[in-house]
Design an enzyme around this catalytic site. Structure first.
Site, PDB file in Angstrom:
ATOM      1  N   ASN A  33     -17.179  -7.797  33.786  1.00 27.81           N
ATOM      2  CA  ASN A  33     -17.995  -8.827  33.825  1.00 27.81           C
ATOM      3  C   ASN A  33     -17.491  -8.254  35.647  1.00 27.81           C
ATOM      4  O   ASN A  33     -17.729  -9.075  36.721  1.00 27.81           O
ATOM      5  CB  ASN A  33     -17.388 -10.184  34.445  1.00 27.81           C
ATOM      6  CG  ASN A  33     -16.406 -10.133  34.235  1.00 27.81           C
ATOM      7  OD1 ASN A  33     -15.160  -9.183  34.693  1.00 27.81           O
ATOM      8  ND2 ASN A  33     -15.623 -11.816  34.557  1.00 27.81           N
ATOM      9  N   ASP A  57     -19.605 -10.760  30.531  1.00 27.24           N
ATOM     10  CA  ASP A  57     -17.870 -11.941  30.310  1.00 27.24           C
ATOM     11  C   ASP A  57     -17.954 -11.995  29.621  1.00 27.24           C
ATOM     12  O   ASP A  57     -18.460 -12.977  28.139  1.00 27.24           O
ATOM     13  CB  ASP A  57     -18.162 -13.281  31.044  1.00 27.24           C
ATOM     14  CG  ASP A  57     -16.719 -13.741  32.167  1.00 27.24           C
ATOM     15  OD1 ASP A  57     -15.769 -13.653  31.251  1.00 27.24           O
ATOM     16  OD2 ASP A  57     -16.647 -14.418  32.944  1.00 27.24           O
ATOM     17  N   LEU A  72      -9.029  -5.271  26.720  1.00 25.14           N
ATOM     18  CA  LEU A  72      -7.952  -5.043  28.228  1.00 25.14           C
ATOM     19  C   LEU A  72      -8.652  -6.024  29.116  1.00 25.14           C
ATOM     20  O   LEU A  72      -8.402  -6.055  30.235  1.00 25.14           O
ATOM     21  CB  LEU A  72      -8.335  -3.409  29.125  1.00 25.14           C
ATOM     22  CG  LEU A  72      -7.229  -1.987  28.467  1.00 25.14           C
ATOM     23  CD1 LEU A  72      -7.743  -2.279  27.341  1.00 25.14           C
ATOM     24  CD2 LEU A  72      -7.274  -0.836  28.874  1.00 25.14           C
ATOM     25  N   LYS A  90      -8.929 -18.857  30.721  1.00 29.62           N
ATOM     26  CA  LYS A  90     -10.186 -18.716  29.616  1.00 29.62           C
ATOM     27  C   LYS A  90     -10.511 -17.625  29.079  1.00 29.62           C
ATOM     28  O   LYS A  90     -11.237 -17.067  27.884  1.00 29.62           O
ATOM     29  CB  LYS A  90     -11.419 -19.154  30.462  1.00 29.62           C
ATOM     30  CG  LYS A  90     -11.200 -20.547  30.751  1.00 29.62           C
ATOM     31  CD  LYS A  90     -13.091 -20.999  31.551  1.00 29.62           C
ATOM     32  CE  LYS A  90     -13.209 -22.146  31.399  1.00 29.62           C
ATOM     33  NZ  LYS A  90     -14.189 -23.161  32.283  1.00 29.62           N
ATOM     34  N   THR A  91     -10.275 -16.287  30.125  1.00 28.38           N
ATOM     35  CA  THR A  91     -10.653 -15.003  30.079  1.00 28.38           C
ATOM     36  C   THR A  91      -9.070 -14.482  28.383  1.00 28.38           C
ATOM     37  O   THR A  91      -9.246 -14.016  28.003  1.00 28.38           O
ATOM     38  CB  THR A  91     -10.429 -13.974  31.408  1.00 28.38           C
ATOM     39  OG1 THR A  91     -11.067 -14.515  31.489  1.00 28.38           O
ATOM     40  CG2 THR A  91     -10.063 -12.820  30.845  1.00 28.38           C
ATOM     41  N   GLY A 101     -13.202 -12.743  16.997  1.00 30.91           N
ATOM     42  CA  GLY A 101     -14.012 -13.087  15.579  1.00 30.91           C
ATOM     43  C   GLY A 101     -15.216 -11.564  15.539  1.00 30.91           C
ATOM     44  O   GLY A 101     -15.305 -10.864  14.445  1.00 30.91           O
ATOM     45  N   ARG A 105     -15.036  -9.784  11.890  1.00 33.10           N
ATOM     46  CA  ARG A 105     -16.505  -9.915  11.923  1.00 33.10           C
ATOM     47  C   ARG A 105     -17.338  -8.216  11.449  1.00 33.10           C
ATOM     48  O   ARG A 105     -18.209  -7.778  10.180  1.00 33.10           O
ATOM     49  CB  ARG A 105     -17.501  -9.789  12.520  1.00 33.10           C
ATOM     50  CG  ARG A 105     -19.206 -10.344  11.976  1.00 33.10           C
ATOM     51  CD  ARG A 105     -19.808 -11.554  12.581  1.00 33.10           C
ATOM     52  NE  ARG A 105     -20.073 -10.621  14.460  1.00 33.10           N
ATOM     53  CZ  ARG A 105     -21.422  -9.886  13.857  1.00 33.10           C
ATOM     54  NH1 ARG A 105     -21.957  -9.302  13.103  1.00 33.10           N
ATOM     55  NH2 ARG A 105     -21.640  -9.148  15.133  1.00 33.10           N
ATOM     56  N   TYR A 144      -1.115 -16.791  33.352  1.00 34.18           N
ATOM     57  CA  TYR A 144      -1.658 -14.869  33.038  1.00 34.18           C
ATOM     58  C   TYR A 144      -0.229 -14.964  31.812  1.00 34.18           C
ATOM     59  O   TYR A 144      -0.744 -13.908  31.170  1.00 34.18           O
ATOM     60  CB  TYR A 144      -1.505 -14.350  34.092  1.00 34.18           C
ATOM     61  CG  TYR A 144      -0.893 -13.213  33.716  1.00 34.18           C
ATOM     62  CD1 TYR A 144      -2.036 -12.390  33.718  1.00 34.18           C
ATOM     63  CD2 TYR A 144       0.385 -11.815  33.523  1.00 34.18           C
ATOM     64  CE1 TYR A 144      -2.232 -10.820  33.090  1.00 34.18           C
ATOM     65  CE2 TYR A 144       0.406 -10.629  33.789  1.00 34.18           C
ATOM     66  CZ  TYR A 144      -0.638  -9.714  33.572  1.00 34.18           C
ATOM     67  OH  TYR A 144      -0.974  -8.880  33.624  1.00 34.18           O
TER      68      TYR A 144
HETATM   69  P1  NAD Z   1      -7.736  -4.736  36.295  1.00 32.51           P
HETATM   70  O1  NAD Z   1      -7.699  -5.718  36.945  1.00 32.51           O
HETATM   71  O2  NAD Z   1      -7.636  -3.091  37.169  1.00 32.51           O
HETATM   72  O3  NAD Z   1      -8.633  -4.569  34.841  1.00 32.51           O
HETATM   73  C1  NAD Z   1      -8.986  -5.541  34.363  1.00 32.51           C
HETATM   74  C2  NAD Z   1     -10.626  -5.694  34.618  1.00 32.51           C
HETATM   75  O4  NAD Z   1     -10.574  -6.747  33.123  1.00 32.51           O
HETATM   76  C3  NAD Z   1     -11.407  -5.221  35.051  1.00 32.51           C
HETATM   77  O5  NAD Z   1     -12.128  -4.278  35.576  1.00 32.51           O
HETATM   78  C4  NAD Z   1     -11.981  -7.006  35.465  1.00 32.51           C
HETATM   79  O6  NAD Z   1     -13.315  -6.880  36.320  1.00 32.51           O
HETATM   80  C5  NAD Z   1     -12.545  -7.126  33.859  1.00 32.51           C
HETATM   81  N1  NAD Z   1     -12.078  -8.483  33.565  1.00 32.51           N
HETATM   82  C6  NAD Z   1     -11.795  -9.752  33.725  1.00 32.51           C
HETATM   83  N2  NAD Z   1     -11.849 -10.574  33.134  1.00 32.51           N
HETATM   84  C7  NAD Z   1     -12.721  -9.804  32.817  1.00 32.51           C
HETATM   85  C8  NAD Z   1     -13.937 -10.685  32.102  1.00 32.51           C
HETATM   86  N3  NAD Z   1     -13.404 -12.543  31.446  1.00 32.51           N
HETATM   87  N4  NAD Z   1     -15.041 -10.200  30.951  1.00 32.51           N
HETATM   88  C9  NAD Z   1     -14.990  -8.958  31.326  1.00 32.51           C
HETATM   89  N5  NAD Z   1     -14.200  -8.426  32.658  1.00 32.51           N
HETATM   90  C10 NAD Z   1     -13.566  -9.019  32.703  1.00 32.51           C
HETATM   91  O7  NAD Z   1      -6.198  -4.636  35.672  1.00 32.51           O
HETATM   92  P2  NAD Z   1      -5.404  -3.747  34.708  1.00 32.51           P
HETATM   93  O8  NAD Z   1      -4.512  -2.930  35.391  1.00 32.51           O
HETATM   94  O9  NAD Z   1      -6.241  -2.092  34.682  1.00 32.51           O
HETATM   95  O10 NAD Z   1      -5.404  -4.354  33.725  1.00 32.51           O
HETATM   96  C11 NAD Z   1      -5.340  -4.265  32.520  1.00 32.51           C
HETATM   97  C12 NAD Z   1      -5.429  -4.553  31.277  1.00 32.51           C
HETATM   98  O11 NAD Z   1      -4.000  -4.436  31.178  1.00 32.51           O
HETATM   99  C13 NAD Z   1      -4.762  -5.735  31.230  1.00 32.51           C
HETATM  100  O12 NAD Z   1      -5.187  -6.963  30.054  1.00 32.51           O
HETATM  101  C14 NAD Z   1      -3.683  -6.937  31.663  1.00 32.51           C
HETATM  102  O13 NAD Z   1      -3.373  -7.711  31.610  1.00 32.51           O
HETATM  103  C15 NAD Z   1      -3.064  -5.210  31.042  1.00 32.51           C
HETATM  104  N6  NAD Z   1      -1.919  -5.171  31.899  1.00 32.51           N
HETATM  105  C16 NAD Z   1      -1.824  -4.009  33.081  1.00 32.51           C
HETATM  106  C17 NAD Z   1      -0.473  -3.489  33.756  1.00 32.51           C
HETATM  107  C18 NAD Z   1      -0.445  -2.526  35.161  1.00 32.51           C
HETATM  108  O14 NAD Z   1       0.617  -2.675  35.221  1.00 32.51           O
HETATM  109  N7  NAD Z   1      -1.817  -2.029  35.337  1.00 32.51           N
HETATM  110  C19 NAD Z   1       0.980  -4.044  32.943  1.00 32.51           C
HETATM  111  C20 NAD Z   1       0.336  -5.529  32.146  1.00 32.51           C
HETATM  112  C21 NAD Z   1      -0.570  -5.823  32.108  1.00 32.51           C
END
Ligand code: NAD
Ligand code: UDP
Length: 314
Positions: A33, A57, A72, A90-91, A101, A105, A144
């Site tokens: 999103n 989203d 992710l 919510k996310t 889900g 499926r 978070y």
């Molecule tokens: P980031 O913020 O760069 O990427 C997250 C992506 O998810 C973004 O592109 C964002 O636009 C998208 N997004 C957020 N909410 C959304 C929604 N409701 N619907 C659709 N898309 C949505 O972060 P990242 O560092 O790339 O992290 C990716 C995943 O890895 C996350 O789940 C994060 O919790 C997990 N993580 C990352 C780290 C790190 O150090 N980079 C550490 C622990 C966990």
């Protein structure tokens, strides 16, 4: 070849995962999103025959046919996930229910990008997967931390109750090219500040520790976790070399040859004092361990930001 859905595929980690899976010959569907992601991270893939992008989203259901889901989608930087904490919950909760889900499926295997934050401010050091954590359920980070804890709960219950083939990757602090300039996490903040000759902002006295993993190592680990058979237990993925935040600031100033000075800012509340992964399980079950040391990874990341900041200036 497998058709693979990556939620959050336009983000920092997701975009590197798109690249790696396409290189391996997969057909990749990226869903995002663009809350914290950026089209520039995946622009080079727009003409790739096996890449599709859907703006969506994940708090709303999604219907697709794929073989695997890398889930992710979720803002990862405190600056972004605290911007709209209700949306962050919510996310993690509704988004993960929707993805589980879908996995149920269409009988797809699903991997959750969980986090070291589920350990909170840990009393065990380094943190093994068996540690249950020390999380403040009502603090500013809880949207978070607790969101991801519920996401893990959902993964385990869809596995036990509905036989969904699940994987849980507990990712520790990862850095590298394609972090956003204004991401707000420590590595990108320090590099951008040092390259601009601005003060480098250390929160608190800088004695808190993190263990930083370079992105290419982490992406390898995510794919190995997904591909491992019968591996539903959570696994820590990260680099066990621990540094204080002050050491990181000094290292980045040195590597960028910057004239920036270190300034102190208040420590945010609930900021974990120490964090370091115990990666014995990943070593034993996946035969994985990080290959890139901090200096090497920082040099690559600095080169990326130098280029980005130059382009922005033009
Ligand atoms: P980031 O913020 O760069 O990427 C997250 C992506 O998810 C973004 O592109 C964002 O636009 C998208 N997004 C957020 N909410 C959304 C929604 N409701 N619907 C659709 N898309 C949505 O972060 P990242 O560092 O790339 O992290 C990716 C995943 O890895 C996350 O789940 C994060 O919790 C997990 N993580 C990352 C780290 C790190 O150090 N980079 C550490 C622990 C966990
Ligand atoms: N931090 C800092 N200066 C910054 C950004 C972060 O000193 O400009 C500190 C922050 O307080 C924390 C550590 O660096 O102790 C890692 O912060 P980050 O937001 O990158 O990740 P997390 O706290 O989620 O591990």
């Amino acid at each position: 070849m497998n058709r693979i859905l990556i939620t959050g595929g336009a983000g920092f980690l997701g975009s590197h995962l798109c690249d790696s899976l396409l290189e391996k010959g997969a057909d990749v569907v990226c869903v995002d999103n663009f809350f914290s992601g950026d089209k520039d991270n995946i622009r080079h893939l727009f003409t790739h025959a096996y890449f599709e992008l859907i703006r969506h989203d994940i708090i709303h259901p999604l219907f697709l046919e794929v073989d695997e889901i890398y889930h992710l989608a979720c803002p990862a930087s405190p600056l972004y996930y605290q911007h709209n904490p209700i949306k962050t919950v919510k996310t993690s909760v509704m988004g993960t229910i929707n993805m589980l889900g879908l996995a149920k499926r269409i009988k797809a295997r699903i991997l959750l990008a969980s986090t070291s934050e589920i350990y909170g401010d840990p009393t065990a050091h380094p943190q093994p997967e068996s540690y249950w954590g020390n999380v403040n359920p009502i603090g500013p980070r809880s949207c978070y931390d607790e969101g991801k804890r519920v996401a893990e709960t959902l993964m385990m219950n869809y596995n036990r109750q509905n036989k969904v083939d699940t994987r849980i990757a507990r990712i520790f602090n990862t850095y590298g090219p394609r972090m956003a300039i204004n991401d707000g996490r420590v590595v990108s903040n320090f590099i951008v500040q040092a390259l601009r000759g601005e003060p480098v902002t250390v929160y608190g006295d800088g004695s808190q520790t993190r263990s930083f993993c370079y992105v290419s190592d982490l992406i390898d680990a995510l794919i190995m976790t997904m591909d491992k058979e019968d591996f539903t237990q959570p696994v820590n993925l990260g680099n066990p070399t621990e540094s204080t935040i002050l050491e990181l600031a000094e290292k980045i100033i040195k590597l960028t040859k910057s004239s920036s000075k270190i300034v102190r800012k208040p420590l945010p509340s609930d900021d974990p004092a120490r964090r370091c992964p115990d990666i014995s399980l990943a070593k034993e079950k996946l035969g994985w361990q990080p290959k890139t040391d901090l200096d090497e990874g920082l040099i690559e990341t600095i080169a990326y930001f130098r280029e980005r900041l130059d382009v922005k200036k033009r």
